[in-house]
Design a protein around this motif. Sequence first.
Motif, mmCIF file in Angstrom:
data_model
loop_
_atom_site.group_PDB
_atom_site.id
_atom_site.type_symbol
_atom_site.label_atom_id
_atom_site.label_comp_id
_atom_site.label_asym_id
_atom_site.label_seq_id
_atom_site.Cartn_x
_atom_site.Cartn_y
_atom_site.Cartn_z
ATOM 1 N N PHE A 130 -0.526 0.798 6.780
ATOM 2 C CA PHE A 130 -0.723 0.014 7.992
ATOM 3 C C PHE A 130 0.192 0.534 9.094
ATOM 4 C CE2 PHE A 130 -0.940 -2.492 4.126
ATOM 5 C CZ PHE A 130 -2.238 -2.960 4.160
ATOM 6 N N GLY B 95 3.742 0.258 4.094
ATOM 7 C CA GLY B 95 2.919 -0.165 2.971
ATOM 8 C C GLY B 95 2.727 -1.676 3.000
ATOM 9 N N ILE B 96 2.293 -2.203 1.896
ATOM 10 C CA ILE B 96 2.078 -3.647 1.760
ATOM 11 C C ILE B 96 3.416 -4.365 1.866
ATOM 12 C CG2 ILE B 96 1.292 -5.432 0.158
ATOM 13 C CD1 ILE B 96 -0.774 -3.308 -0.833
ATOM 14 N N ALA B 97 3.413 -5.523 2.502
ATOM 15 C CA ALA B 97 4.604 -6.364 2.697
ATOM 16 C C ALA B 97 5.695 -5.652 3.499
ATOM 17 C CB ALA B 97 5.140 -6.871 1.358
ATOM 18 N N ASP B 98 5.281 -4.810 4.433
ATOM 19 C CA ASP B 98 6.201 -4.093 5.328
ATOM 20 C C ASP B 98 7.151 -3.151 4.604
ATOM 21 O OD1 ASP B 98 5.084 -5.195 7.592
ATOM 22 O OD2 ASP B 98 6.487 -6.870 7.640
ATOM 23 N N PRO C 128 -4.000 -6.629 9.735
ATOM 24 C CA PRO C 128 -3.077 -5.494 9.678
ATOM 25 C C PRO C 128 -3.651 -4.219 10.300
ATOM 26 C CG PRO C 128 -3.931 -5.982 7.498
ATOM 27 C CD PRO C 128 -4.408 -7.076 8.406
ATOM 28 N N SER D 221 -6.421 3.372 6.385
ATOM 29 C CA SER D 221 -6.483 2.004 5.852
ATOM 30 C C SER D 221 -6.949 1.990 4.401
ATOM 31 C CB SER D 221 -7.380 1.119 6.715
ATOM 32 O OG SER D 221 -8.744 1.467 6.563
ATOM 33 N N ALA E 186 -4.204 1.793 1.873
ATOM 34 C CA ALA E 186 -3.354 0.596 1.996
ATOM 35 C C ALA E 186 -2.090 0.898 2.796
ATOM 36 C CB ALA E 186 -3.024 -0.009 0.634
#
Length: 177
Positions: free
Chosen positions: A133, A154-157, A26, A128, A131
């Motif tokens: 991306f 963020g996490i999981a788009d 990522p 980064s 968290a």
Amino acid sequence: MALESTISSTAEGYYELTLSGRLHRPHWVAQLFAALSQLHVSIISGEATQYKGGEWKSKFLLNFAGSSADPKSLDYNALAEKSLPNERTATPKLSRFELSRRPDQLIEVKLEGPDQMGFLAAVLAKVSGLALFPSALVIDTIAGRISDSVVLRGIADRGPSEAAYQSLDRMLKSFVT
């Protein structure tokens, strides 16, 4: 689609790097830029966009004037997959920044400052840690000034949380000189 890269020289004496395909890390942009910075390669301009789950299209204009590296012999795919160095990166210097939440809930960051080797690599390495991306970026260096725009997810788009937004704002404020 597997990652493909091409490098070609331009009439201005720079090199145009294109990377497209699936990238498994990522933070590949930060990794690529940190590796190029370590080789004393400047990124003049460029753009990168994630289209879906790890599929990217990117194009960067590189200046090898301060580098002894041979642009045609570097493995850019490997540089994009290389782990970020554990050493502390230099603190980037910003003149100003704008932070906004887009309608899709992703965060857009506009950065301006003096041209610095490894600037975006340092910013993205620090981001980064929150968290966050990159999902798109536009880079431009004109007359010794950096003007970059980065869209962060963020996490999981997903759109980053409000806490991540506030942490990013505090961090960027600490870079303004």
